[in-house]
Design an enzyme around this catalytic site. Structure first.
Site, PDB file in Angstrom:
ATOM      1  N   THR A 157       0.813  -1.222   0.000  1.00 26.61           N
ATOM      2  CA  THR A 157       0.000   0.000   0.000  1.00 26.61           C
ATOM      3  C   THR A 157       0.841   1.264   0.000  1.00 26.61           C
ATOM      4  O   THR A 157       0.454   2.279  -0.589  1.00 26.61           O
ATOM      5  CB  THR A 157      -0.937  -0.023   1.232  1.00 26.61           C
ATOM      6  OG1 THR A 157      -1.845  -1.111   1.059  1.00 26.61           O
ATOM      7  CG2 THR A 157      -1.740   1.251   1.380  1.00 26.61           C
ATOM      8  N   THR A 180       1.744  -4.627   4.302  1.00 26.68           N
ATOM      9  CA  THR A 180       1.601  -4.967   5.722  1.00 26.68           C
ATOM     10  C   THR A 180       0.981  -6.348   5.951  1.00 26.68           C
ATOM     11  O   THR A 180       1.130  -6.917   7.026  1.00 26.68           O
ATOM     12  CB  THR A 180       0.752  -3.902   6.446  1.00 26.68           C
ATOM     13  OG1 THR A 180      -0.536  -3.838   5.827  1.00 26.68           O
ATOM     14  CG2 THR A 180       1.417  -2.546   6.410  1.00 26.68           C
TER      15      THR A 180
HETATM   16  N1  ASP Z   1      -2.567  -5.215   0.588  1.00 22.38           N
HETATM   17  C1  ASP Z   1      -1.468  -4.547   1.140  1.00 22.38           C
HETATM   18  C2  ASP Z   1      -0.254  -5.460   1.159  1.00 22.38           C
HETATM   19  O1  ASP Z   1      -0.040  -6.182   2.105  1.00 22.38           O
HETATM   20  C3  ASP Z   1      -1.763  -4.011   2.493  1.00 22.38           C
HETATM   21  C4  ASP Z   1      -0.732  -3.046   2.924  1.00 22.38           C
HETATM   22  O2  ASP Z   1       0.299  -2.905   2.373  1.00 22.38           O
HETATM   23  O3  ASP Z   1      -0.992  -2.371   3.927  1.00 22.38           O
HETATM   24  O4  ASP Z   1       0.497  -5.456   0.215  1.00 22.38           O
END
Ligand code: ASP
Length: 342
Positions: free
Chosen positions: A31, A108
């Site tokens: 993200t 994340t």
């Molecule tokens: N969908 C994302 C990922 O894990 C969530 C994030 O980065 O916060 O790549």
């Protein structure tokens, strides 16, 4: 597609005063590198590593930054093989004497696992800080720039030594071994439960609360063995465990209930796994506390241990799987030797 593209002196580094520490930022996606597409409303990869760094005010006064683009993928697409490549790329940067440490930007969703894989496989004591963002770069509340600033600050801070790989978001520093994602959308999502945070960062200053304990170091094997993960539940008939065995797993992690217990049908399936030489580790779905050999019924933790299962202690199941993979890579499927790792 994974690639390693190095862009020395981009973004903040372009105006860095001489004499500042060199920090390499390895970008993998997530993200932090996404923007919401106004047509579809979906967040998609949109921001390069150099653009990410350029959006952080004041960074040029903290460190000389180099950007290495490893990938630009959502972290749901990460795998142990991809983390092995990432570990090699980070290891190459750390091996350069002038590099103070590395920041890894990562989605994340699987950051807790990826950071632990690198904690297990990176040599040396230089700081490696995983960070990311819960809100994308086009959000009214983007958390990526502040998280990047704190991550670079941490790499350069004398109070932040010997923590191994950390997950640092929203000011809180978590050990890779203990960290869990605990909230699906909020910026305060990474926590270390009863083990506690390692530290806190605010105003360009790191406050140290704890040391990182129980760290292990294992070599990266040429190929990673097949290790299955099965989470059990009330009424489980054991078929998923049996399938994992028949599918050729060398190792198996069964995430049990409570202090590491399974029902009678799963116990039967685990007995089958052990009879086929599949090294079997028992973890728990409970976020705090450890797996303990307490119960002596069919599937109780004591019975499982007496039957040859390894108890994962307080290591969560996904991370126990990574430790088992790397452990089998080093020792082979030798349960006695593998037990010493947990
Ligand atoms: N969908 C994302 C990922 O894990 C969530 C994030 O980065 O916060 O790549």
């Amino acid at each position: 597609m994974l690639c390693v593209a190095v862009a020395p002196g981009v973004g903040a580094a372009a105006d860095a005063p001489a004499g500042l520490p060199t920090v390499v930022v390895v970008t993998t996606g997530g993200t932090i590198a996404e923007k919401t597409d106004p047509t579809t409303g979906g967040a998609v990869p949109a921001v390069s590593g150099a653009d990410l760094l350029a959006a952080v005010p004041g960074l040029a006064a903290v460190a000389k930054i180099e950007v290495v683009t490893y990938s630009n993928i959502d972290s749901s697409q990460m795998s142990p093989e991809r983390w092995a490549g990432l570990s090699r790329a980070v290891g190459q940067a750390l091996a350069r004497p002038e590099v103070a440490g590395v920041v890894v930007t990562h989605g994340t969703d699987t950051m807790a696992e990826g950071s632990y894989f690198l904690d297990l496989t990176l040599p040396g004591d230089k700081p490696v800080v995983f960070t990311g963002a819960m809100n994308d770069a086009s959000s009214p509340f983007p958390d990526g720039p502040g998280n990047l600033f704190n991550a670079v600050t941490q790499v350069c801070a004398p109070q932040a030594k010997n923590w191994g790989v950390t997950v640092t978001l929203n000011g809180y520093v978590n050990a890779a071994r203990t960290v869990r994602k605990t909230q699906t959308t909020n910026v305060q999502t990474f926590e270390s439960g009863e083990e506690g945070y390692l530290g806190y960062i605010t105003g360009g200053k790191v406050t140290r609360f704890n040391d990182a304990d129980n760290r292990k170091s294992l070599p990266l094997p040429e190929t990673l063995p097949k290790v299955a993960f099965v989470s059990t539940f009330a009424g489980d008939d054991g078929s998923l465990v049996r399938h994992a065995v028949d599918d050729g797993a060398t190792g198996l992690v069964v995430e049990g209930v409570g202090a590491g217990n399974v029902n009678e049908a799963v116990y039967g399936a685990i007995t089958y796994a052990l009879s086929k030489g599949v090294v079997t580790v028992i973890s728990t779905r409970v976020p705090n506390g450890a797996v303990e050999p307490i119960y002596g019924d069919a599937g109780g933790g004591l019975t499982l241990q007496n039957h040859g299962c390894i108890l994962a202690g307080d290591l969560d199941g996904q991370k126990a799987r990574l430790l088992l993979m790397l452990g089998i890579g080093k020792f082979g499927p030798d349960a006695a030797k593998l037990k010493t790792l947990f």
